[in-house]
Scaffold this motif. Structure first.
Motif, PDB file in Angstrom:
ATOM      1  N   LYS A   7       0.832  -1.248  -0.037  1.00 43.75           N
ATOM      2  CA  LYS A   7       0.038  -0.088   0.063  1.00 43.75           C
ATOM      3  C   LYS A   7       0.921   1.179   0.048  1.00 43.75           C
ATOM      4  O   LYS A   7       0.629   2.135  -0.653  1.00 43.75           O
ATOM      5  N   ASP A   8       2.039   1.363   0.795  1.00 43.39           N
ATOM      6  CA  ASP A   8       2.879   2.352   0.792  1.00 43.39           C
ATOM      7  C   ASP A   8       3.395   2.421  -0.540  1.00 43.39           C
ATOM      8  O   ASP A   8       3.945   3.571  -1.000  1.00 43.39           O
ATOM      9  N   LEU A   9       4.007   1.454  -0.995  1.00 43.51           N
ATOM     10  CA  LEU A   9       4.682   1.377  -2.204  1.00 43.51           C
ATOM     11  C   LEU A   9       3.789   1.827  -3.311  1.00 43.51           C
ATOM     12  O   LEU A   9       4.270   2.451  -4.166  1.00 43.51           O
ATOM     13  N   ALA A  10       2.494   1.555  -3.411  1.00 43.73           N
ATOM     14  CA  ALA A  10       1.607   1.918  -4.480  1.00 43.73           C
ATOM     15  C   ALA A  10       1.427   3.316  -4.261  1.00 43.73           C
ATOM     16  O   ALA A  10       1.523   3.908  -5.455  1.00 43.73           O
ATOM     17  N   GLN A  11       1.572   4.218  -3.425  1.00 37.11           N
ATOM     18  CA  GLN A  11       1.369   5.352  -3.018  1.00 37.11           C
ATOM     19  C   GLN A  11       2.848   6.075  -3.840  1.00 37.11           C
ATOM     20  O   GLN A  11       2.743   7.091  -4.497  1.00 37.11           O
ATOM     21  N   LEU A  12       3.968   5.548  -3.587  1.00 36.01           N
ATOM     22  CA  LEU A  12       4.956   5.987  -3.909  1.00 36.01           C
ATOM     23  C   LEU A  12       5.242   5.872  -5.447  1.00 36.01           C
ATOM     24  O   LEU A  12       5.642   6.862  -6.276  1.00 36.01           O
ATOM     25  N   LEU A  13       4.752   4.743  -5.870  1.00 37.07           N
ATOM     26  CA  LEU A  13       4.629   4.494  -7.275  1.00 37.07           C
ATOM     27  C   LEU A  13       3.817   5.719  -8.160  1.00 37.07           C
ATOM     28  O   LEU A  13       4.088   6.155  -9.174  1.00 37.07           O
ATOM     29  N   GLU A  14       2.684   6.034  -7.413  1.00 40.70           N
ATOM     30  CA  GLU A  14       1.832   6.903  -8.030  1.00 40.70           C
ATOM     31  C   GLU A  14       2.276   8.600  -8.129  1.00 40.70           C
ATOM     32  O   GLU A  14       2.359   8.866  -8.899  1.00 40.70           O
ATOM     33  N   ALA A  15       3.196   8.484  -7.043  1.00 40.26           N
ATOM     34  CA  ALA A  15       3.921   9.827  -7.075  1.00 40.26           C
ATOM     35  C   ALA A  15       4.977   9.939  -8.334  1.00 40.26           C
ATOM     36  O   ALA A  15       5.069  10.707  -8.883  1.00 40.26           O
ATOM     37  N   PHE A  16       5.802   8.796  -8.343  1.00 41.83           N
ATOM     38  CA  PHE A  16       6.595   8.680  -9.586  1.00 41.83           C
ATOM     39  C   PHE A  16       6.053   9.010 -10.808  1.00 41.83           C
ATOM     40  O   PHE A  16       6.402   9.787 -11.684  1.00 41.83           O
ATOM     41  N   LEU A  17       4.861   8.422 -11.011  1.00 36.68           N
ATOM     42  CA  LEU A  17       4.385   8.434 -12.236  1.00 36.68           C
ATOM     43  C   LEU A  17       3.894   9.718 -12.547  1.00 36.68           C
ATOM     44  O   LEU A  17       3.700  10.271 -13.752  1.00 36.68           O
ATOM     45  N   LEU A  18       3.236  10.587 -11.666  1.00 37.13           N
ATOM     46  CA  LEU A  18       2.546  11.642 -11.617  1.00 37.13           C
ATOM     47  C   LEU A  18       3.541  12.712 -11.901  1.00 37.13           C
ATOM     48  O   LEU A  18       3.330  13.692 -12.767  1.00 37.13           O
ATOM     49  N   ALA A  19       4.709  12.561 -11.319  1.00 31.78           N
ATOM     50  CA  ALA A  19       5.956  13.544 -11.406  1.00 31.78           C
ATOM     51  C   ALA A  19       6.521  13.282 -12.796  1.00 31.78           C
ATOM     52  O   ALA A  19       6.916  14.182 -13.600  1.00 31.78           O
ATOM     53  N   SER A  20       6.728  12.001 -13.329  1.00 29.25           N
ATOM     54  CA  SER A  20       7.454  11.838 -14.573  1.00 29.25           C
ATOM     55  C   SER A  20       6.516  12.452 -16.020  1.00 29.25           C
ATOM     56  O   SER A  20       6.753  13.045 -16.801  1.00 29.25           O
ATOM     57  N   GLY A  21       4.988  12.135 -15.711  1.00 31.29           N
ATOM     58  CA  GLY A  21       4.286  12.787 -16.840  1.00 31.29           C
ATOM     59  C   GLY A  21       4.379  11.723 -17.941  1.00 31.29           C
ATOM     60  O   GLY A  21       3.988  12.282 -19.236  1.00 31.29           O
ATOM     61  N   LYS A  22       5.065  10.591 -18.020  1.00 31.56           N
ATOM     62  CA  LYS A  22       4.967   9.838 -19.359  1.00 31.56           C
ATOM     63  C   LYS A  22       5.249   8.571 -18.798  1.00 31.56           C
ATOM     64  O   LYS A  22       5.284   8.171 -17.355  1.00 31.56           O
ATOM     65  N   ALA A  23       5.280   7.532 -19.628  1.00 28.12           N
ATOM     66  CA  ALA A  23       5.256   5.910 -19.231  1.00 28.12           C
ATOM     67  C   ALA A  23       6.539   5.852 -18.834  1.00 28.12           C
ATOM     68  O   ALA A  23       7.495   6.213 -19.263  1.00 28.12           O
ATOM     69  N   GLN A  24       6.733   4.896 -17.606  1.00 31.35           N
ATOM     70  CA  GLN A  24       7.867   4.556 -16.788  1.00 31.35           C
ATOM     71  C   GLN A  24       7.953   2.872 -16.728  1.00 31.35           C
ATOM     72  O   GLN A  24       7.185   2.117 -16.481  1.00 31.35           O
ATOM     73  N   SER A  25       8.998   2.245 -17.443  1.00 24.20           N
ATOM     74  CA  SER A  25       9.390   1.018 -17.384  1.00 24.20           C
ATOM     75  C   SER A  25       9.587   0.203 -16.055  1.00 24.20           C
ATOM     76  O   SER A  25       9.931   1.136 -15.169  1.00 24.20           O
ATOM     77  N   LEU A  26       9.183  -0.958 -15.813  1.00 29.81           N
ATOM     78  CA  LEU A  26       9.541  -1.532 -14.609  1.00 29.81           C
ATOM     79  C   LEU A  26      11.114  -1.193 -14.067  1.00 29.81           C
ATOM     80  O   LEU A  26      11.496  -1.243 -12.973  1.00 29.81           O
ATOM     81  N   GLU A  27      11.855  -1.646 -15.246  1.00 27.53           N
ATOM     82  CA  GLU A  27      13.392  -1.315 -14.962  1.00 27.53           C
ATOM     83  C   GLU A  27      13.724   0.003 -14.456  1.00 27.53           C
ATOM     84  O   GLU A  27      14.465   0.065 -13.749  1.00 27.53           O
ATOM     85  N   ARG A  28      13.193   1.128 -15.164  1.00 29.80           N
ATOM     86  CA  ARG A  28      13.319   2.505 -14.699  1.00 29.80           C
ATOM     87  C   ARG A  28      12.830   2.558 -13.213  1.00 29.80           C
ATOM     88  O   ARG A  28      13.347   3.127 -12.410  1.00 29.80           O
ATOM     89  N   LEU A  29      11.768   2.073 -12.907  1.00 26.06           N
ATOM     90  CA  LEU A  29      11.197   2.317 -11.666  1.00 26.06           C
ATOM     91  C   LEU A  29      12.021   1.560 -10.568  1.00 26.06           C
ATOM     92  O   LEU A  29      12.414   2.040  -9.361  1.00 26.06           O
ATOM     93  N   PHE A  30      12.551   0.394 -11.268  1.00 28.13           N
ATOM     94  CA  PHE A  30      13.662  -0.274 -10.204  1.00 28.13           C
ATOM     95  C   PHE A  30      14.796   0.483 -10.007  1.00 28.13           C
ATOM     96  O   PHE A  30      15.245   0.592  -8.666  1.00 28.13           O
ATOM     97  N   GLU A  31      15.210   1.255 -10.813  1.00 30.39           N
ATOM     98  CA  GLU A  31      16.509   1.963 -10.656  1.00 30.39           C
ATOM     99  C   GLU A  31      16.210   3.246  -9.650  1.00 30.39           C
ATOM    100  O   GLU A  31      17.188   3.902  -9.345  1.00 30.39           O
TER     101      GLU A  31
END
Length: 265
Positions: A7-31
């Motif tokens: 649940k906490d991780l889901a919120q963080l991923l949401e923040a990443f995707l909102l801030a980036s404004g474009k598609a992010q691969s799993l590999e990029r999210l891992f990095e």
């Protein structure tokens, strides 16, 4: 924040995707995580599923496309959201869309092969536009006289049309149902369709006078032609790369054979 809690991780991923404004691969999210804090892949999957469900009933959704995951406004809101931008969305000619359809369903394909199906020459501006938009790319050269370039679609094409892979392209039968039946009779006083008028205006602007009419393939017949080609559809970009490598090997073998046939002096 507990990064091992989906649940906490889901919120963080949401923040990443909102801030980036474009598609992010799993590999990029891992990095984006330090090695010591990086969650396990299974936790990522659970977090993404939680994020997807949290978008239910909201104006945006989590969408997986070819380049990865992105948060985007739902399609049904597009007519109103589009008013935020004063610039009108670009409209594409039927010729461009037919060319793009042929490349998507028949890739890799050369310009000459496109012209054989459509029955008319492909304007160089069409391929230029598609290349500039990064919807298509050159993946090799056909081993025939002139070595024409072979075109295929890109991940950018899949992203733009909300597709994860070429497997998600609509069946050709479904596209044919969208094509209106041709009218058998025309009223002389009927209003000229906007698209046809725009094409005529463009011809006048380019050449100063209307060019002689050329027979153009009806989109319905184009789809019928594509039906016979669909079996060879490439479903991923690795296939295209391998096909190009195999073609290069064939050329090398042919050259080797020619060298071996040279008479001895």
């Amino acid at each position: 924040m507990n990064l091992n809690d989906p649940k906490d991780l889901a919120q963080l991923l949401e923040a990443f995707l909102l801030a980036s404004g474009k598609a992010q691969s799993l590999e990029r999210l891992f990095e984006l995580f330090e090695e010591a804090e990086r969650p396990e892949p299974e936790q990522f999957k659970k977090a993404l599923e939680i994020l997807r469900k949290s978008c239910d009933g909201r104006a945006f959704e989590l969408k997986e496309v070819a380049s990865g995951y992105r948060l985007q406004v739902r399609e049904r809101f597009a007519p109103w959201v589009g008013r935020l931008w004063e610039e009108r969305p670009q409209r594409y000619s039927r010729a461009l869309l037919e060319t793009l359809a042929l490349i998507a369903y028949r890739q890799p394909i050369t310009r000459g092969e496109i012209e054989d199906v459509r029955g008319v020459a492909v304007n160089s501006n069409i391929t230029k536009t598609l290349l500039e938009r990064e919807w298509i790319r050159v993946v090799g050269y056909r081993d025939v006289p002139g070595r024409p370039a072979m075109f295929a679609t890109t991940k950018g094409f899949l992203d733009h049309f909300n597709l994860k892979s070429l497997d998600e392209l609509p069946p050709l039968a479904a596209l044919r149902e969208l094509e209106p039946e041709p009218e058998l009779a025309l009223d002389d006083d009927a209003e000229v369709p906007a698209g046809l008028q725009a094409r005529a205006d463009l011809l006048l602007q380019d050449g100063g006078e209307a060019a002689e009419p050329r027979e153009e393939t009806n989109f319905r017949s184009l789809l019928a032609e594509l039906d016979t080609m669909e079996q060879g559809l490439k479903t991923d970009f690795d296939d295209l790369r391998l096909a190009e490598e195999e073609e290069d090997e064939t050329v090398e073998d042919d050259l080797a054979d020619l060298d071996g046939d040279q008479p001895l002096h």
